[in-house]
Design an enzyme around this catalytic site. Structure first.
Site, PDB file in Angstrom:
ATOM      1  N   SER A  72       0.862  -1.180   0.000  1.00  0.00           N
ATOM      2  CA  SER A  72       0.000   0.000   0.000  1.00  0.00           C
ATOM      3  C   SER A  72       0.898   1.228   0.000  1.00  0.00           C
ATOM      4  O   SER A  72       2.088   1.142   0.346  1.00  0.00           O
ATOM      5  CB  SER A  72      -0.874  -0.006   1.258  1.00  0.00           C
ATOM      6  OG  SER A  72      -1.512   1.231   1.466  1.00  0.00           O
ATOM      7  N   TYR A  98      -2.702  -0.391  10.500  1.00  0.00           N
ATOM      8  CA  TYR A  98      -2.552  -0.835   9.114  1.00  0.00           C
ATOM      9  C   TYR A  98      -1.221  -0.343   8.548  1.00  0.00           C
ATOM     10  O   TYR A  98      -0.476  -1.095   7.912  1.00  0.00           O
ATOM     11  CB  TYR A  98      -3.718  -0.297   8.289  1.00  0.00           C
ATOM     12  CG  TYR A  98      -3.705  -0.624   6.824  1.00  0.00           C
ATOM     13  CD1 TYR A  98      -4.240  -1.823   6.361  1.00  0.00           C
ATOM     14  CD2 TYR A  98      -3.176   0.277   5.893  1.00  0.00           C
ATOM     15  CE1 TYR A  98      -4.238  -2.115   5.003  1.00  0.00           C
ATOM     16  CE2 TYR A  98      -3.175  -0.008   4.539  1.00  0.00           C
ATOM     17  CZ  TYR A  98      -3.715  -1.214   4.099  1.00  0.00           C
ATOM     18  OH  TYR A  98      -3.703  -1.503   2.757  1.00  0.00           O
ATOM     19  N   LYS A 102       1.951  -2.657   7.032  1.00  0.00           N
ATOM     20  CA  LYS A 102       2.424  -2.543   5.653  1.00  0.00           C
ATOM     21  C   LYS A 102       3.895  -2.124   5.607  1.00  0.00           C
ATOM     22  O   LYS A 102       4.638  -2.545   4.718  1.00  0.00           O
ATOM     23  CB  LYS A 102       1.545  -1.577   4.867  1.00  0.00           C
ATOM     24  CG  LYS A 102       0.116  -2.088   4.662  1.00  0.00           C
ATOM     25  CD  LYS A 102       0.096  -3.431   3.950  1.00  0.00           C
ATOM     26  CE  LYS A 102      -1.313  -3.909   3.664  1.00  0.00           C
ATOM     27  NZ  LYS A 102      -1.356  -5.199   2.949  1.00  0.00           N
TER      28      LYS A 102
END
Length: 258
Positions: free
Chosen positions: A153, A166, A170
């Protein structure tokens, strides 16, 4: 930051382009394949002739597999046994691995973090990547090589305050790609990551109207899947491919450490 500089010399790895692999009985594993990016990647790889093993906790993955003539495994990727089952199902024809499963986290403040939700997010986004590599690498080595793409991402490359957990996971995934891509390339195995911006998938469906009202463009799942397929086939080892709406994908290159 994106900067341009000459790529460092790398040992040549086996040519894994579409034209080379068609008809060779290759098998691909795609995680998080019930919908969104994973389903789009599965459709593309199946259309190119790959036998696909699709993995997801959503039982809808069985319908997706039936639609492309693949095999489905339903289960929880935070359990390493599911990755082992997927690799066993793929067999010795395993050549392509798309570690795509991911989820976001509603908690923004560590002081009020729901620990069960935290463990679930880290398990899917981070641990399942390690479990997938652990299960697949012995088969890829026996087969003489292969290609792996992890769906990361833009949150892997900079901080996103709307979802710090998150973002953390990542960043961890990109760190793993950076550390392992060189050693694996010397064994004929390419490991890379695709780093998309906002993508119109079930994961972002709840905020789609807000993004549209704010004029924030979103990628389609198929745009990201196309980048995944191209990276699988011809990307340099260690590629971190940034995908923005309305722009050609571009390789992210880290600035040198001062």
């Amino acid at each position: 930051m994106m900067i341009s500089r000459p790529a460092s010399p790398r040992r040549r790895v086996p040519d894994m382009r579409l034209s080379t692999l068609r008809g060779m009985g290759e098998t691909a594993i795609i995680t998080g394949a019930a919908g969104g990016i994973g389903a789009a990647a599965a459709r593309r790889l199946a259309a190119a002739g790959a036998r696909c093993v699709l993995v997801d906790r959503d039982p809808g993955v069985s319908d997706m597999a039936a639609a492309i003539g693949g095999t489905a495994l339903v289960g929880d990727l935070t359990d390493p046994e599911l990755s082992e089952r997927a690799v066993a199902e793929a067999g010795d024809g395993l050549r392509l691995l798309v570690l795509n499963a991911g989820t976001n986290c509603a908690d923004k403040d560590p002081a009020t973090l729901d620990l069960d939700r935290y463990r679930a997010v880290v398990g899917v986004n981070q641990h399942s990547v390690t479990y997938g590599l652990r299960a697949a690498l012995p088969v890829l080595r026996r087969g003489g090589g292969g290609s792996i793409v992890v769906t990361a991402s833009l949150a892997a490359l900079h901080g996103v305050e709307q979802d710090p957990i998150y973002t953390m996971t990542k960043h961890a995934v990109i760190g793993l790609v950076r550390a392992l891509s060189g050693p694996l390339s010397r064994e004929g195995i390419r490991l890379s990551a695709v780093c998309p911006g906002l993508v119109d998938t079930p994961l972002t469906a709840g905020a789609r109207d807000r993004f549209q009202a704010a004029g924030i463009p979103m990628l389609s799942a198929d745009e990201v899947a196309a980048a995944i397929e191209e990276t699988l086939r011809s990307g340099e080892p260690g590629t971190e491919l940034v995908v923005h709406p309305g722009r050609p994908p571009v390789r992210y290159v880290q600035a040198p450490i001062p």
